[in-house]
Design an enzyme around this catalytic site. Structure first.
Site, PDB file in Angstrom:
ATOM      1  N   LYS A  37      -6.307   5.395  -6.901  1.00 24.76           N
ATOM      2  CA  LYS A  37      -6.248   6.865  -6.929  1.00 24.76           C
ATOM      3  C   LYS A  37      -6.387   7.370  -8.372  1.00 24.76           C
ATOM      4  CE  LYS A  37      -3.264   7.254  -2.863  1.00 24.76           C
ATOM      5  NZ  LYS A  37      -1.864   7.427  -2.403  1.00 24.76           N
TER       6      LYS A  37
ATOM      7  N   GLU B 103       0.852  -1.191   0.000  1.00 23.15           N
ATOM      8  CA  GLU B 103       0.000   0.000   0.000  1.00 23.15           C
ATOM      9  C   GLU B 103       0.884   1.236   0.000  1.00 23.15           C
ATOM     10  OE1 GLU B 103      -0.430  -2.240   2.962  1.00 23.15           O
ATOM     11  OE2 GLU B 103       1.444  -1.258   3.471  1.00 23.15           O
ATOM     12  N   ASP B 104       0.345   2.368  -0.463  1.00 18.52           N
ATOM     13  CA  ASP B 104       1.080   3.627  -0.423  1.00 18.52           C
ATOM     14  C   ASP B 104       1.230   4.066   1.031  1.00 18.52           C
ATOM     15  OD1 ASP B 104       1.175   3.745  -3.172  1.00 18.52           O
ATOM     16  OD2 ASP B 104      -0.623   4.992  -3.350  1.00 18.52           O
ATOM     17  N   VAL B 105       2.162   4.967   1.239  1.00 12.37           N
ATOM     18  CA  VAL B 105       2.449   5.483   2.582  1.00 12.37           C
ATOM     19  C   VAL B 105       1.195   6.029   3.270  1.00 12.37           C
ATOM     20  CG1 VAL B 105       3.243   7.668   1.575  1.00 12.37           C
ATOM     21  CG2 VAL B 105       3.999   7.054   3.856  1.00 12.37           C
TER      22      VAL B 105
END
Ligand SMILES: *[C@@H]1O[C@H](CO)[C@@H](O)[C@H](O)[C@H]1NC(C)=O
Length: 263
Positions: A221, A77-79
């Site tokens: 996103k 997952e992204d930060v």
């Protein structure tokens, strides 16, 4: 004269004992929007205090007294994305451990040590597995389904029809060019992905909650904001409204490995 003694002396050799790697698997939750999965270093400088990988491996390295590790997981997952629900499968290879035998109760204590070391990462189903079993995690990864929850903003006020329109979209085929934000580390390609279902819940005139079930590897996103037309179709186009994604959570990673461990 003398007997036929040994003509050479026995020279002791260095003996090195290396233990084969031990593999530990589990599933992790990430409850922070400021925690990267792996250490984030830019120009030799650390950008974030910690990482999922470090929070999970620190207690393991100490208990197995291993010399290093390799961390892998089913996607990442992204930060700024949380991973909720049952968590994301991961496996850690512990290199040259000086201790390799752990009882179930001890593995459970390790899980507790990881859980209590921060409020950002929790693990479940922690277990010692074989090298071969780790391959299951990566098998058919692309065909798996992932569920997400997102907070969406729209420029124009949301109508009841928008919610119905979104809820009626099924098995939507999208084409995603490699997002601009990952182009520095991924080759340029166009990937076809499926959005299986979407469920929108009205929050207020400019915000709604969107639940998505998609094929693994879909860039969520970019599907929402369109990435300057690099993802087609995208939610902006479909709704004929400027939209943006404010928050994103992974709600489930449908990989049935590692097996559940009973408490
Ligand atoms: C660690 O946290 C997870 C997720 O909240 C929970 O399922 C698990 O039972 C906890 N384990 C221990 C030993 O505290």
């Amino acid at each position: 004269m003398g007997g036929a003694g040994p003509s050479t002396r026995c020279a002791p050799q260095d003996v090195q004992c290396l233990h084969v790697s031990v593999f530990v698997a589990g599933r992790y939750n990430k409850f922070s929007r400021t925690l990267p999965q792996t250490p984030w270093v830019i120009d030799g400088e650390r950008r974030m205090e910690s990482s999922v990988e470090e929070l999970i491996t620190a207690p393991l390295l100490a208990s197995f007294r291993s010399e290093g590790f390799n961390f892998c997981s089913s996607g990442r997952e992204d930060v700024d994305v949380r991973t909720l629900g049952n968590g994301r499968p991961f496996a850690v290879e512990l290199l040259n451990p000086h201790r390799a035998q752990f009882s179930r109760a001890e593995v459970r204590q390790l899980q507790e040590a990881i859980n209590t070391s921060s409020d950002k990462v929790k693990v479940r189903d922690l277990q010692i597995v074989t090298r071969e079993a780790v391959a299951h995690m990566k098998e058919g990864e692309e065909d798996k389904t992932k569920s997400y929850g997102a907070l969406i903003w729209t420029q124009r006020p949301i109508e009841k029809e928008d919610i119905e329109f979104i809820n009626n979209i099924k098995e939507l085929k999208i084409a995603q060019k490699t997002p601009l934000r990952v182009l520095h580390r991924r080759p340029l390609a166009v990937r076809q992905r499926l959005i299986h279902t979407m469920t929108a819940s009205y929050l207020n005139p400019h915000h709604f909650h969107l639940n998505l079930r998609t094929q693994a590897g879909t860039y969520i996103k970019e599907f929402v904001h369109g990435d300057f037309g690099r993802t087609k179709p995208n939610l902006c186009e479909l709704m004929e409204a400027d939209t943006d994604i404010l928050e994103l959570d992974v709600e489930s990673v449908d990989v049935d490995w590692p097996p559940a461990v009973e408490d």
